[in-house]
Design a protein around this motif. Structure first.
Motif, PDB file in Angstrom:
ATOM      1  N   PRO A  46       0.780  -1.242   0.000  1.00  0.00           N
ATOM      2  CA  PRO A  46       0.000   0.000   0.000  1.00  0.00           C
ATOM      3  C   PRO A  46       0.817   1.301   0.000  1.00  0.00           C
ATOM      4  O   PRO A  46       0.501   2.221  -0.754  1.00  0.00           O
ATOM      5  CB  PRO A  46      -0.853  -0.124   1.260  1.00  0.00           C
ATOM      6  CG  PRO A  46      -1.051  -1.585   1.422  1.00  0.00           C
ATOM      7  CD  PRO A  46       0.264  -2.201   0.994  1.00  0.00           C
ATOM      8  N   ALA A  47       1.856   1.408   0.804  1.00  0.00           N
ATOM      9  CA  ALA A  47       2.606   2.673   0.875  1.00  0.00           C
ATOM     10  C   ALA A  47       3.335   2.994  -0.435  1.00  0.00           C
ATOM     11  O   ALA A  47       3.195   4.103  -0.965  1.00  0.00           O
ATOM     12  CB  ALA A  47       3.577   2.648   2.053  1.00  0.00           C
ATOM     13  N   PRO A  48       4.111   2.074  -1.011  1.00  0.00           N
ATOM     14  CA  PRO A  48       4.749   2.382  -2.295  1.00  0.00           C
ATOM     15  C   PRO A  48       3.743   2.599  -3.422  1.00  0.00           C
ATOM     16  O   PRO A  48       3.965   3.413  -4.309  1.00  0.00           O
ATOM     17  CB  PRO A  48       5.622   1.158  -2.581  1.00  0.00           C
ATOM     18  CG  PRO A  48       5.859   0.534  -1.262  1.00  0.00           C
ATOM     19  CD  PRO A  48       4.625   0.824  -0.454  1.00  0.00           C
ATOM     20  N   ARG A  49       2.616   1.891  -3.372  1.00  0.00           N
ATOM     21  CA  ARG A  49       1.574   2.069  -4.390  1.00  0.00           C
ATOM     22  C   ARG A  49       1.027   3.505  -4.332  1.00  0.00           C
ATOM     23  O   ARG A  49       0.876   4.169  -5.351  1.00  0.00           O
ATOM     24  CB  ARG A  49       0.447   1.066  -4.163  1.00  0.00           C
ATOM     25  CG  ARG A  49      -0.635   1.103  -5.200  1.00  0.00           C
ATOM     26  CD  ARG A  49      -1.705   0.057  -4.916  1.00  0.00           C
ATOM     27  NE  ARG A  49      -1.222  -1.291  -5.055  1.00  0.00           N
ATOM     28  CZ  ARG A  49      -1.365  -2.024  -6.144  1.00  0.00           C
ATOM     29  NH1 ARG A  49      -1.976  -1.530  -7.198  1.00  0.00           N
ATOM     30  NH2 ARG A  49      -0.903  -3.260  -6.183  1.00  0.00           N
ATOM     31  N   ALA A  50       0.757   4.001  -3.131  1.00  0.00           N
ATOM     32  CA  ALA A  50       0.248   5.366  -2.973  1.00  0.00           C
ATOM     33  C   ALA A  50       1.284   6.396  -3.392  1.00  0.00           C
ATOM     34  O   ALA A  50       0.956   7.392  -4.042  1.00  0.00           O
ATOM     35  CB  ALA A  50      -0.182   5.595  -1.525  1.00  0.00           C
ATOM     36  N   ALA A  51       2.561   6.170  -3.046  1.00  0.00           N
ATOM     37  CA  ALA A  51       3.623   7.111  -3.412  1.00  0.00           C
ATOM     38  C   ALA A  51       3.785   7.177  -4.931  1.00  0.00           C
ATOM     39  O   ALA A  51       3.928   8.270  -5.500  1.00  0.00           O
ATOM     40  CB  ALA A  51       4.937   6.707  -2.754  1.00  0.00           C
ATOM     41  N   LEU A  52       3.744   6.037  -5.595  1.00  0.00           N
ATOM     42  CA  LEU A  52       3.865   6.014  -7.051  1.00  0.00           C
ATOM     43  C   LEU A  52       2.662   6.677  -7.704  1.00  0.00           C
ATOM     44  O   LEU A  52       2.800   7.447  -8.662  1.00  0.00           O
ATOM     45  CB  LEU A  52       4.018   4.574  -7.533  1.00  0.00           C
ATOM     46  CG  LEU A  52       4.317   4.365  -9.004  1.00  0.00           C
ATOM     47  CD1 LEU A  52       5.564   5.124  -9.435  1.00  0.00           C
ATOM     48  CD2 LEU A  52       4.477   2.881  -9.289  1.00  0.00           C
TER      49      LEU A  52
END
Length: 91
Positions: A46-52
Motif C-alpha cells: 500500500p505505501a509504495p503504491r500510494a507514493a507512485l
C-alpha cells in the motif's frame, strides 16, 4: 553458468483502483513506437503504491500512447478487461 538478461519497460498507463492505481500497463519502444507488452497488479504494498500514484498526478494524457493496445476481452469471471486511463510516465 547463469546469465540474467534484463529488459527495460516504460509505464505507459494504469488502471484505477478505489484510491490508487489497480494495475500498471507496460510497454517497450520498438522502431519509435510504444508497444504494449503487459500489465501487472503484483509487487506493490500500500505505501509504495500510494507514493507512485502521487507521482503520476498531472502526467495524464488524452490519447493512448500504445501503438498496439489489445482490445478488451472477457475476463476470468466475465467482467471484461478494463481500458487503462493513461498516465504517461515516459514523457
Amino acid at each position: 553458468m547463469r546469465v540474467n538478461r534484463g529488459q527495460e519497460f516504460v509505464i505507459g498507463g494504469c488502471t484505477h483502483g478505489t484510491t490508487t492505481f489497480d494495475a500498471l500497463v507496460f510497454g517497450v519502444y520498438e522502431q519509435g513506437k510504444l508497444m504494449y507488452v503487459a500489465r501487472t497488479r503484483n509487487g506493490f504494498t500500500p505505501a509504495p503504491r500510494a507514493a507512485l500514484f502521487r507521482k503520476f498526478t498531472g502526467l495524464e494524457i488524452a490519447e493512448c500512447p500504445f501503438a498496439n493496445l489489445p482490445q478488451p476481452r472477457g475476463g476470468r469471471w466475465g467482467q471484461g478487461s478494463p481500458r487503462p486511463r493513461w498516465r504517461n510516465a515516459s514523457r
